[in-house]
Design an enzyme around this catalytic site. Sequence first.
Site, PDB file in Angstrom:
ATOM      1  CB  SER A   1       2.278   3.740 -17.470  1.00  0.00           C
ATOM      2  OG  SER A   1       3.454   3.529 -18.225  1.00  0.00           O
TER       3      SER A   1
ATOM      4  N   GLY B   1       0.784  -1.238   0.000  1.00  0.00           N
ATOM      5  CA  GLY B   1       0.000   0.000   0.000  1.00  0.00           C
ATOM      6  C   GLY B   1       0.812   1.282   0.000  1.00  0.00           C
TER       7      GLY B   1
ATOM      8  CB  ALA C   1       9.147   7.334 -10.682  1.00  0.00           C
TER       9      ALA C   1
ATOM     10  CG  ASP D   1      -1.248  -3.891 -16.882  1.00  0.00           C
ATOM     11  OD1 ASP D   1      -1.929  -3.359 -15.994  1.00  0.00           O
ATOM     12  OD2 ASP D   1      -0.470  -4.834 -16.667  1.00  0.00           O
TER      13      ASP D   1
ATOM     14  CG  ASN E   1      -3.294  -0.334 -12.465  1.00  0.00           C
ATOM     15  OD1 ASN E   1      -3.107  -0.406 -11.250  1.00  0.00           O
ATOM     16  ND2 ASN E   1      -2.660  -1.108 -13.328  1.00  0.00           N
TER      17      ASN E   1
ATOM     18  CG  ASN F   1       1.823   3.430  -5.802  1.00  0.00           C
ATOM     19  OD1 ASN F   1       2.234   4.471  -6.284  1.00  0.00           O
ATOM     20  ND2 ASN F   1       2.398   2.260  -6.019  1.00  0.00           N
TER      21      ASN F   1
ATOM     22  CG  HIS G   1       1.861  -1.594 -15.373  1.00  0.00           C
ATOM     23  ND1 HIS G   1       1.527  -2.819 -14.829  1.00  0.00           N
ATOM     24  CD2 HIS G   1       2.791  -1.845 -16.330  1.00  0.00           C
ATOM     25  CE1 HIS G   1       2.231  -3.761 -15.437  1.00  0.00           C
ATOM     26  NE2 HIS G   1       2.996  -3.203 -16.346  1.00  0.00           N
TER      27      HIS G   1
HETATM   28  C1  GRF Z   1       3.587  -1.015  -7.488  1.00  0.00           C
HETATM   29  O1  GRF Z   1       4.816  -1.143  -8.134  1.00  0.00           O
HETATM   30  C2  GRF Z   1       2.476  -0.902  -8.484  1.00  0.00           C
HETATM   31  O2  GRF Z   1       2.812  -0.189  -9.618  1.00  0.00           O
HETATM   32  C3  GRF Z   1       2.246  -2.345  -8.844  1.00  0.00           C
HETATM   33  O3  GRF Z   1       2.408  -3.044  -7.637  1.00  0.00           O
HETATM   34  C4  GRF Z   1       3.221  -2.297  -6.747  1.00  0.00           C
HETATM   35  C5  GRF Z   1       2.386  -2.028  -5.538  1.00  0.00           C
HETATM   36  O4  GRF Z   1       3.089  -1.378  -4.521  1.00  0.00           O
HETATM   37  N1  GRF Z   1       0.969  -2.512  -9.488  1.00  0.00           N
HETATM   38  P1  GRF Z   1       2.318  -0.727  -3.299  1.00  0.00           P
HETATM   39  O5  GRF Z   1       1.375  -1.774  -2.717  1.00  0.00           O
HETATM   40  O6  GRF Z   1       1.581   0.480  -3.801  1.00  0.00           O
HETATM   41  O7  GRF Z   1       3.392  -0.374  -2.315  1.00  0.00           O
END
Ligand code: GRF
Length: 192
Positions: free
Chosen positions: A137, A14, A174, A146, A108, A16, A110
Amino acid sequence: MAKARIAILISGRGSNMAALIYATKQPDCPFEIVLVAANDPEAAGLRLAQAENLPVFAQSHKGMARAEFDKILDTQIRTAQADMIILAGYMRLLSPEFVALWPARILNIHPSLLPRYKGLDTHERALAAGDQIAGCSVHVVTAELDDGEVLAQTEVPVFADDTPDTLASRVLIAEHQTYAPAISAYIRQFKG
Ligand code: GRF
C-alpha cells in the site's frame, strides 16, 4: 509544468528508492529527486544514490531525541527545497512535530494491504493468518503509524509453501511497480 521536488528517506537497502530513481529517467515523470537522506550512514542504498549523482545526507539518529533528529532532517530537506518527502524503507517513526510541518506531503510504501498489518513483520502475520492475498500500500503519512489515506494498493497471491522471505520478494516487486505511479498521480492531483 515544473516537476515536484522530492526528498527520499531511507534506512537500508533502498530498492524502492532505486525504483524511484529509474522512474525519474522517464521524461514525463512529474517528480525529481533533490535529496536522499538516511538515518544510517551505512545504509546500502546510499551507494546507488551517490553513483547517480544525487545529493545525499546521512547521519545516525543514535543518541538523539526523536524530535531533535527530525529537526536536522527538516533543515536538510528545506535546504534542498523539496516539496514532498517520500519514505522508502525509512525504518524510524517520525515525530508528530515533524509530520505536522509537512501536512499531506509525506508518503510511505508499506508491505501489506492496509489497514491490515500496520507496523513490522507484515509477511509473518499474513502467513500466520492464512491469507491468500498479500500486497503493498502507498499511503499518506500522519502522526499515527501506517494510518493515513491509502492512495494505491497492489495485491499479490500467497503461495501455499511461502515463507516470509519468498512472500516478501514477491511483494517487493509489486512495491517497485506501485510507488512511482502512485506518487505521480498524487502530485498531478495536487497541482490540479
Ligand atoms: C519495503 O518492503 C518497504 O515497504 C518497507 O521496508 C522495505 C524496504 O525495502 N517499509 P527497500 O529499502 O526499499 O529495499
